[in-house]
Scaffold this motif. Structure first.
Motif, short mmCIF file in Angstrom:
data_model
loop_
_atom_site.label_atom_id
_atom_site.label_comp_id
_atom_site.label_asym_id
_atom_site.label_seq_id
_atom_site.Cartn_x
_atom_site.Cartn_y
_atom_site.Cartn_z
N ALA A 190 0.41 -1.37 -0.18
CA ALA A 190 0.52 0.02 0.21
C ALA A 190 1.06 0.94 -0.31
O ALA A 190 0.94 2.22 -0.75
CB ALA A 190 -0.84 -0.36 1.32
N PHE A 191 2.37 1.00 0.95
CA PHE A 191 2.71 2.59 0.85
C PHE A 191 3.69 2.57 -0.74
O PHE A 191 3.51 3.75 -0.90
CB PHE A 191 3.84 2.13 1.78
CG PHE A 191 5.09 2.98 1.57
CD1 PHE A 191 5.23 4.49 1.94
CD2 PHE A 191 6.56 2.67 1.04
CE1 PHE A 191 6.13 4.87 1.46
CE2 PHE A 191 7.60 3.14 0.41
CZ PHE A 191 7.58 5.18 1.00
N PHE A 192 3.98 1.56 -0.71
CA PHE A 192 4.70 1.80 -2.30
C PHE A 192 3.79 1.73 -3.04
O PHE A 192 4.25 3.12 -4.34
CB PHE A 192 4.94 -0.11 -2.80
CG PHE A 192 6.23 0.57 -4.30
CD1 PHE A 192 7.07 0.59 -4.69
CD2 PHE A 192 5.09 -0.03 -5.27
CE1 PHE A 192 7.84 0.57 -4.67
CE2 PHE A 192 6.18 -0.27 -6.66
CZ PHE A 192 7.41 0.35 -6.95
N PHE A 193 2.08 1.59 -3.77
CA PHE A 193 1.72 2.19 -5.17
C PHE A 193 1.46 3.88 -4.28
O PHE A 193 1.41 4.84 -5.24
CB PHE A 193 0.21 1.88 -4.79
CG PHE A 193 0.35 0.67 -5.25
CD1 PHE A 193 0.44 0.69 -6.71
CD2 PHE A 193 0.40 -0.95 -5.18
CE1 PHE A 193 0.42 -0.69 -7.99
CE2 PHE A 193 0.51 -2.59 -6.02
CZ PHE A 193 0.82 -1.68 -7.19
N VAL A 194 0.76 4.51 -2.87
CA VAL A 194 0.26 5.78 -2.50
C VAL A 194 2.06 6.06 -2.79
O VAL A 194 1.30 7.47 -3.32
CB VAL A 194 0.41 5.25 -1.20
CG1 VAL A 194 -0.40 7.62 -1.33
CG2 VAL A 194 -1.53 4.67 -1.20
N PHE A 195 3.29 6.44 -2.81
CA PHE A 195 4.22 7.18 -2.34
C PHE A 195 4.33 7.67 -3.92
O PHE A 195 4.74 8.47 -4.05
CB PHE A 195 5.13 6.38 -2.17
CG PHE A 195 6.90 7.02 -2.24
CD1 PHE A 195 6.26 8.34 -0.70
CD2 PHE A 195 7.39 7.19 -2.70
CE1 PHE A 195 7.82 8.63 -0.56
CE2 PHE A 195 8.73 7.23 -2.60
CZ PHE A 195 8.54 8.25 -1.62
N MET A 196 3.88 6.03 -5.29
CA MET A 196 4.38 6.77 -6.54
C MET A 196 3.42 7.67 -6.92
O MET A 196 3.52 8.69 -7.35
CB MET A 196 4.00 5.56 -7.51
CG MET A 196 5.13 4.23 -6.86
SD MET A 196 6.54 5.12 -7.30
CE MET A 196 7.30 4.94 -5.84
#
Length: 224
Positions: free
Chosen positions: A104-110
């Motif tokens: 979840a972090f990875f997607f939102v950080f993108m």
């Protein structure tokens, strides 16, 4: 259950904190990185606050009120949203070693990377003091444009840093895994965790003397 303590609100405000945050509950090996991600969130929030000042100078310099109003929305909306949408997932991921929260972090950080690029560009009327807005305003009011240049530089530093450290080929693979449900595979979860860790470490390169790895990538040859 521990009482919520974040954000730390003054006693005269009739609101209660919404989250519990204590870095001591983060495992030792991840605590420093988690704190750095928190500092990165603070940096983003401070940049939005400085942008509000830049847009105020923009308005008084003859740029109209639209950008100032939009800057207020950026600050009020994106400060809590960035905390909830990418800092809380990475906080919980470090706390519980959760692959889902790392993903979840990875997607939102993108998405944060994309927003930072838009802010650095600075399209007039969008409420951000980016390069297009600032450079074009030097011919109208030099004093206001100089003030606008400060958040422009801050937006650019965040955008460039996040783009080179947080994007890459792994993003398209992560999207494919999310839509197909492949992230439920334990091997893919481990790869997602490593990718998110790489993004988190890369995001803090400018705040640390330590050297971290570059763009996160999924290594399917070793994981599958």
């Amino acid at each position: 259950m521990a009482e919520n303590n974040f954000p730390p609100l003054p006693a005269f405000i009739p609101l209660r904190p919404c989250f519990y945050q204590d870095f001591e509950e983060i495992p030792d090996q991840h605590r420093t990185m988690c704190k750095r991600m928190y500092h990165l969130w603070i940096l983003n929030s401070v940049t939005l606050a400085v942008n509000l000042i830049g847009c105020l100078a923009w308005m008084f310099g003859g740029g109209g009120v639209t950008n100032f109003g939009m800057a207020i929305i950026w600050l009020i909306l994106f400060t809590p949203c960035s905390y909830v949408c990418w800092f809380r997932p990475i906080y919980k991921a470090f706390k519980t070693d959760s692959s889902f929260n790392f993903m979840a972090f990875f997607f939102v950080f993108m998405a944060q990377v994309g927003i930072s690029i838009i802010q650095a560009i600075g399209i007039p009327g969008w409420g951000v003091c980016g390069w297009l807005a600032t450079i074009s305003f030097f011919g109208t009011n030099i004093g206001a444009a100089v003030v606008m240049l400060i958040p422009t530089i801050m937006f650019t530093a965040v955008a460039v840093h996040n783009f080179y450290r947080g994007s890459g080929g792994s993003m398209s693979k992560a999207q494919e895994e999310w839509t197909t449900g492949a992230w439920k595979n334990p091997h893919v979860q481990q790869a997602a965790q490593q990718a998110a860790m790489g993004a988190a470490q890369g995001a803090m390169m400018q705040h640390s003397d330590s050297q971290y790895s570059s763009t996160p990538n999924y290594n399917y040859d070793n994981q599958m």
